[in-house]
Write a protein that holds these residues in place. Structure first.
Motif, PDB file in Angstrom:
ATOM      1  N   THR A  66       0.826  -1.204   0.000  1.00  0.00           N
ATOM      2  CA  THR A  66       0.000   0.000   0.000  1.00  0.00           C
ATOM      3  C   THR A  66       0.864   1.259   0.000  1.00  0.00           C
ATOM      4  N   VAL A  67       0.368   2.269  -0.683  1.00  0.00           N
ATOM      5  CA  VAL A  67       0.970   3.602  -0.680  1.00  0.00           C
ATOM      6  C   VAL A  67      -0.141   4.588  -0.348  1.00  0.00           C
ATOM      7  N   VAL A  68      -0.092   5.167   0.845  1.00  0.00           N
ATOM      8  CA  VAL A  68      -1.115   6.117   1.282  1.00  0.00           C
ATOM      9  C   VAL A  68      -0.662   7.504   0.837  1.00  0.00           C
ATOM     10  N   ALA A  69      -1.211   7.957  -0.272  1.00  0.00           N
ATOM     11  CA  ALA A  69      -0.740   9.184  -0.906  1.00  0.00           C
ATOM     12  C   ALA A  69      -0.861  10.389   0.021  1.00  0.00           C
ATOM     13  N   HIS A  70      -2.011  10.537   0.647  1.00  0.00           N
ATOM     14  CA  HIS A  70      -2.249  11.706   1.495  1.00  0.00           C
ATOM     15  C   HIS A  70      -1.278  11.735   2.665  1.00  0.00           C
ATOM     16  N   ASP A  71      -1.032  10.600   3.253  1.00  0.00           N
ATOM     17  CA  ASP A  71      -0.141  10.526   4.406  1.00  0.00           C
ATOM     18  C   ASP A  71       1.305  10.786   3.999  1.00  0.00           C
ATOM     19  N   VAL A  72       1.735  10.244   2.867  1.00  0.00           N
ATOM     20  CA  VAL A  72       3.112  10.441   2.410  1.00  0.00           C
ATOM     21  C   VAL A  72       3.396  11.922   2.163  1.00  0.00           C
ATOM     22  N   ILE A  73       2.484  12.588   1.494  1.00  0.00           N
ATOM     23  CA  ILE A  73       2.703  14.007   1.197  1.00  0.00           C
ATOM     24  C   ILE A  73       2.673  14.843   2.468  1.00  0.00           C
ATOM     25  N   GLY A  74       1.781  14.507   3.390  1.00  0.00           N
ATOM     26  CA  GLY A  74       1.738  15.255   4.651  1.00  0.00           C
ATOM     27  C   GLY A  74       3.034  15.141   5.434  1.00  0.00           C
ATOM     28  N   ARG A  75       3.595  13.946   5.523  1.00  0.00           N
ATOM     29  CA  ARG A  75       4.852  13.754   6.252  1.00  0.00           C
ATOM     30  C   ARG A  75       6.011  14.430   5.531  1.00  0.00           C
ATOM     31  N   LEU A  76       5.985  14.388   4.212  1.00  0.00           N
ATOM     32  CA  LEU A  76       7.047  15.052   3.459  1.00  0.00           C
ATOM     33  C   LEU A  76       6.998  16.566   3.658  1.00  0.00           C
ATOM     34  N   MET A  77       5.805  17.119   3.713  1.00  0.00           N
ATOM     35  CA  MET A  77       5.683  18.556   3.955  1.00  0.00           C
ATOM     36  C   MET A  77       6.209  18.923   5.342  1.00  0.00           C
ATOM     37  N   ILE A  78       5.954  18.061   6.336  1.00  0.00           N
ATOM     38  CA  ILE A  78       6.463  18.328   7.676  1.00  0.00           C
ATOM     39  C   ILE A  78       7.989  18.297   7.667  1.00  0.00           C
ATOM     40  N   GLN A  79       8.584  17.327   6.993  1.00  0.00           N
ATOM     41  CA  GLN A  79      10.040  17.255   6.911  1.00  0.00           C
ATOM     42  C   GLN A  79      10.617  18.494   6.243  1.00  0.00           C
ATOM     43  N   CYS A  80       9.976  18.937   5.182  1.00  0.00           N
ATOM     44  CA  CYS A  80      10.463  20.123   4.478  1.00  0.00           C
ATOM     45  C   CYS A  80      10.298  21.385   5.317  1.00  0.00           C
ATOM     46  N   ALA A  81       9.237  21.442   6.111  1.00  0.00           N
ATOM     47  CA  ALA A  81       9.038  22.620   6.946  1.00  0.00           C
ATOM     48  C   ALA A  81      10.105  22.707   8.032  1.00  0.00           C
ATOM     49  N   ARG A  82      10.525  21.555   8.580  1.00  0.00           N
ATOM     50  CA  ARG A  82      11.537  21.555   9.629  1.00  0.00           C
ATOM     51  C   ARG A  82      12.948  21.666   9.063  1.00  0.00           C
ATOM     52  N   GLN A  83      13.096  21.381   7.746  1.00  0.00           N
ATOM     53  CA  GLN A  83      14.396  21.493   7.086  1.00  0.00           C
ATOM     54  C   GLN A  83      14.209  22.305   5.821  1.00  0.00           C
ATOM     55  N   PRO A  84      14.306  23.603   5.890  1.00  0.00           N
ATOM     56  CA  PRO A  84      14.047  24.426   4.711  1.00  0.00           C
ATOM     57  C   PRO A  84      14.900  24.043   3.516  1.00  0.00           C
ATOM     58  N   ILE A 137       5.326  27.699  13.304  1.00  0.00           N
ATOM     59  CA  ILE A 137       4.878  27.046  12.077  1.00  0.00           C
ATOM     60  C   ILE A 137       3.408  27.356  11.873  1.00  0.00           C
ATOM     61  N   LEU A 138       3.051  27.686  10.632  1.00  0.00           N
ATOM     62  CA  LEU A 138       1.665  28.024  10.295  1.00  0.00           C
ATOM     63  C   LEU A 138       1.123  27.013   9.295  1.00  0.00           C
ATOM     64  N   PHE A 139      -0.059  26.463   9.609  1.00  0.00           N
ATOM     65  CA  PHE A 139      -0.799  25.599   8.689  1.00  0.00           C
ATOM     66  C   PHE A 139      -1.951  26.413   8.108  1.00  0.00           C
ATOM     67  N   CYS A 140      -1.940  26.646   6.810  1.00  0.00           N
ATOM     68  CA  CYS A 140      -3.041  27.334   6.126  1.00  0.00           C
ATOM     69  C   CYS A 140      -3.910  26.290   5.439  1.00  0.00           C
ATOM     70  N   GLY A 141      -5.140  26.158   5.874  1.00  0.00           N
ATOM     71  CA  GLY A 141      -6.028  25.149   5.318  1.00  0.00           C
ATOM     72  C   GLY A 141      -6.212  23.987   6.277  1.00  0.00           C
ATOM     73  N   TRP A 142      -7.160  23.131   5.944  1.00  0.00           N
ATOM     74  CA  TRP A 142      -7.472  21.998   6.811  1.00  0.00           C
ATOM     75  C   TRP A 142      -7.448  20.721   5.982  1.00  0.00           C
ATOM     76  N   ARG A 143      -6.621  19.779   6.432  1.00  0.00           N
ATOM     77  CA  ARG A 143      -6.591  18.454   5.825  1.00  0.00           C
ATOM     78  C   ARG A 143      -7.354  17.477   6.704  1.00  0.00           C
ATOM     79  N   ARG A 144      -7.844  16.425   6.099  1.00  0.00           N
ATOM     80  CA  ARG A 144      -8.591  15.435   6.881  1.00  0.00           C
ATOM     81  C   ARG A 144      -7.679  14.635   7.795  1.00  0.00           C
ATOM     82  N   ASP A 145      -6.351  14.668   7.538  1.00  0.00           N
ATOM     83  CA  ASP A 145      -5.395  13.958   8.394  1.00  0.00           C
ATOM     84  C   ASP A 145      -4.521  14.944   9.159  1.00  0.00           C
TER      85      ASP A 145
END
Length: 792
Positions: free
Chosen positions: A365-383, A492-500
């Motif tokens: 399985t590849v959970v697309a929504h979860d993968v992108i969310g975690r990648l965004m968190i990594q990028c936010a903590r490491q510009p 850190i600012l989150f703009c918008g609401w994701r279901r996860d």
């Protein structure tokens, strides 16, 4: 039979049999039909003990019966009644059966000739070979009747007359040699019938050919392939997925990809033809069908495919995952079994367990929504990780370097530290431990010794471009400085609401295990290592006093309920405080109420309310990005002016220049769904970004080619284990040092890191798996290195 003869119209339409004499007829009104049967004593009534004979009902065209102006004639005796044209009689049973048989044969003649069937014969043929069979019977009947006719008008024997009749049917020109009026008339009749038979045969052949071509055009024929990649479903990710599969198969001269979706085959082929990339010899076969139907799955040779990819549908996440679950159930029900594995794209992490439960060992399985969310968190903590976007595109895609797993028996007995510098054209990243059930261990201990059956995980350009060589002489050296960095509070600012949203928040907080490294199995762990039976968030990765702002149009009470229902305990957050602000991210006055200039990183999320439409979600994200950058540029004018004085590349009045200078203060990570939006952000150079669909397509293609890579990707995106990091050069060297890449790799091992690439200070792109690793070169402190290390 007289044309005024009619059947009763009150017989139930649902029945296929009827009575004779018809009871409804016997009960019919005398004013409409008149009296049919009379006797001297009393009208006829059906006997109670009469045996009923069921026969097939045949409907005939009815003609209206004129109502006589005068009273009906009364007949005293039924024996004196004579059948005339004015009498309404019922066909006797023996003649009715024969007439029905003639009508049925007549229907098949109409069907065989390709003409419209008469009104009384509305039934469709049941048997697929009915038309050729009727044509054969008609031909034999014509030959037999023609032979009998010739036998009657000539002096030849019957066998010769039958043969002569066949020649007239097969070749109409043979009747020219006939002598006499009688033989000529018979010969012309047979030849005319033969022409009709030939015309009907041409019609059958033409229909068969047309049906075959129509089947091919509409995708109804079976795919005669094996070891192909099968894609079930259609979404915006299909273009990127096909591109990656084409690149992966380029070294083999191309491959075969079959796509089955509930769309018209011609439309699918037209959309694929519009895709702007080179297929590199890979052929794409489209078929129209449903993955929930076993017959359609058989049509695409599902049992012979080496990999099956189930794409998530665009739209509601729960409905998409429910359909994916049904598809997996359908695939597991294939009688022939499956040769390859199933790669399922899911939209919600909560549904992953159920799909794996149904699919078992066949499913990845590849959970697309979860993968992108975690990648965004990594990028936010490491510009820097988001700026070096080529890193993820290189590793997840097949264009440059990717993961490969292979066994090298000549390396057995060597320590991992020596294995690390044994590949001139690859970088070892982990070990697939045979004694531990084939588990892949990323970033193992240097002292681990390769055992028999172990395989090595590397990053290389292709599976045939690397091989171990003799060990080079490498000077290890020592680290120039202490690598303990004090943490400072972040905003850190989150703009918008994701279901996860709760998963994204928890993804930034690693689970603390007591002296236990999740990437190392129990036999390889440190002595005395224990695993907490109830892992909890004990220590956040951010410094104490950090703030996480959530700005969206979801009411605050509803947010807390959703986060709590998702498993996030807000009261147990020690270092992070949640700040809720309600507003619309595309309205300027709402954004101006936020201290946008004070955030270290801003994540613009694809809002849950518009995520069903990629174009609408990207338009909203792009508008939010432009508004935030403009507000930042106006609030920090001194930043832009100072940068202009130091030789900025944009003019003073350029809005892009002002936004670009404002981006030096805050890193913005935008979630982009449509690949076409990528060009807009790339040209503006005002935002780091994460291209969701493209990265997920790369991950799907990689797992389809080698399912073992899914374990590696899951750890790189998980809360614990190893991940990608960007490191400054001053951690490993001093200004102007001349070091080879091998020497930097060994120095990084003192920090328990694996260096996989670098980006020079004056370069825009990172170099993953660099060539000439033994060559020395001068490094600058402004250079950065890309490493795989344990999560901090």
């Amino acid at each position: 039979m007289h044309p005024s003869m009619s059947l009763d119209s009150e017989t139930p339409a649902s029945g296929r049999d009827w009575f004779f004499p018809s009871p409804s007829f016997l009960r019919s009104s005398a004013s409409q039909y008149g009296r049919r049967f009379y006797s001297n004593t009393k009208p006829y009534s059906p006997p109670t003990s009469t045996r009923i004979r069921h026969r097939r009902r045949v409907k005939f065209p009815r003609t209206p019966i004129p109502t006589p102006a005068k009273d009906k004639p009364q007949v005293s005796d039924t024996k004196n009644v004579k059948p005339t044209a004015k009498n309404n009689l019922i066909c006797p049973p023996q003649f009715r059966f024969q007439f029905a048989l003639v009508v049925d044969v007549d229907y098949w003649f109409f069907v065989a000739a390709g003409a419209a069937a008469p009104e009384y014969a509305s039934r469709k043929p049941i048997y697929p070979y009915a038309k050729p069979l009727v044509l054969l019977v008609a031909t034999l009947l014509l030959i037999f009747l023609g032979g009998l006719a010739l036998f009657g008008v000539t002096t030849e024997d019957l066998a010769y007359c039958l043969w002569l009749s066949w020649t007239y049917v097969a070749d109409s020109g043979n009747h020219a040699s006939s002598q006499g009026i009688g033989p000529r008339l018979v010969a012309v009749s047979i030849s005319f019938g033969g022409m009709l038979i030939f015309a009907m045969m041409l019609g059958l052949v033409s229909d068969a050919i047309s049906e075959k071509f129509d089947s091919l055009r509409k995708g109804k024929s079976e795919v005669v392939e094996q070891n192909h990649t099968l894609i079930l479903g259609w979404s915006d990710k299909l273009g990127s997925l096909l591109n990656q599969l084409a690149i992966a198969n380029e070294s083999l001269g191309g491959g075969t990809v079959a796509v089955m979706a509930e769309r018209d085959k011609e439309e699918m082929e037209l959309d694929i033809a519009k895709m702007e990339f080179d297929f590199k010899g890979t052929s794409v076969i489209c078929r129209s069908g449903s993955p929930l139907i076993l017959a359609d799955l058989k049509k695409v040779s599902v049992s012979k495919a080496r990999a099956i990819i189930v794409l998530a549908e665009d739209g509601n996440a729960d409905q998409s995952d429910a359909r994916a679950l049904r598809t997996v159930l359908s695939l597991t029900g294939v009688k022939e079994g499956l040769r390859g594995h199933i790669v399922v794209e899911l939209s919600d992490l909560d549904n992953e367990v159920l799909v794996k439960l149904v699919g078992g060992d066949l499913v990845e399985t590849v959970v697309a929504h979860d993968v992108i969310g975690r990648l965004m968190i990594q990028c936010a903590r490491q510009p820097g990780l988001a700026q070096v976007k080529i890193i993820w595109e290189d590793i997840l895609g097949f264009e440059n370097c990717e993961f490969y797993i292979k066994r090298w028996p000549q390396l057995e007995g060597m320590q991992f530290e020596d294995v690390l510098i044994s590949f001139p054209a690859a970088i070892p990243c982990g070990i697939k431990v045979a004694s531990y059930g084939g588990k892949i261990i990323l970033n193992p201990d240097d002292s681990y010794v390769l055992q028999e059956g172990d395989e090595i995980l590397v990053i290389a350009e292709d599976d045939d471009t690397y091989a171990p060589a003799s060990l080079p002489t490498v000077w290890r050296g020592s680290l120039p400085k202490d690598f303990v960095y004090p943490k400072s509070p972040e905003r850190i600012l989150f703009c918008g609401w994701r279901r996860d949203m709760e998963d994204m928040i928890m993804a930034s907080m690693p689970i603390n295990y007591q002296n236990f490294r999740p990437c190392v199995p129990a036999p390889m762990a440190q002595p005395g290592a224990t695993l907490d039976s109830h892992p909890q968030v004990l220590d956040a990765s951010l410094a104490h006093g950090s703030e996480l702002w959530m700005f969206n149009d979801v009411p605050e009470k509803e947010r807390e309920k959703k986060l709590t229902d998702g498993g996030l305990d807000i009261n147990r957050l020690e270092n992070i405080s949640l700040v809720n602000r309600e507003g619309n991210a595309v309205i300027r006055r709402h954004l101006e109420s936020l201290p946008l200039e004070s955030f270290d990183s801003i994540l613009i999320l694809a809002d849950e309310s518009v995520e069903d439409s990629a174009i609408q979600a990207d338009s909203r994200s792009l508008a939010t990005l432009l508004l935030i950058r403009d507000i930042q540029a106006r609030r920090l004018p001194f930043v832009a002016m100072a940068s202009q004085a130091h030789g900025g590349s944009f003019s003073k009045g350029s809005w892009i220049g002002e936004m670009k200078q404002a981006s030096d203060k805050t890193v913005i990570i935008s979630e982009i769904l449509d690949p076409r939006t990528k060009n807009l952000l790339s040209m503006s150079k005002i935002s780091d970004y994460v291209l969701s669909n493209e990265l997920v397509s790369m991950a799907l293609a990689m797992v389809a080619e080698d399912r073992q890579i899914n374990d590696v990707l899951e750890e790189l995106f998980a809360e614990e284990g190893n991940e990608m990091h960007i490191r400054q050069a001053d951690l490993y060297l001093c200004e102007g040092d001349e070091l080879s890449f091998y020497e930097i790799m060994l120095r990084a091992r003192q920090r328990r890191e694996i260096v996989i690439g670098y980006r020079l200070a004056n370069a825009e792109r990172a170099v993953i798996n660099p060539p000439a690793k033994s060559d020395r070169r001068k490094w600058s402190l402004k250079d950065v290195f890309v490493v795989i290390t344990e999560k901090e």
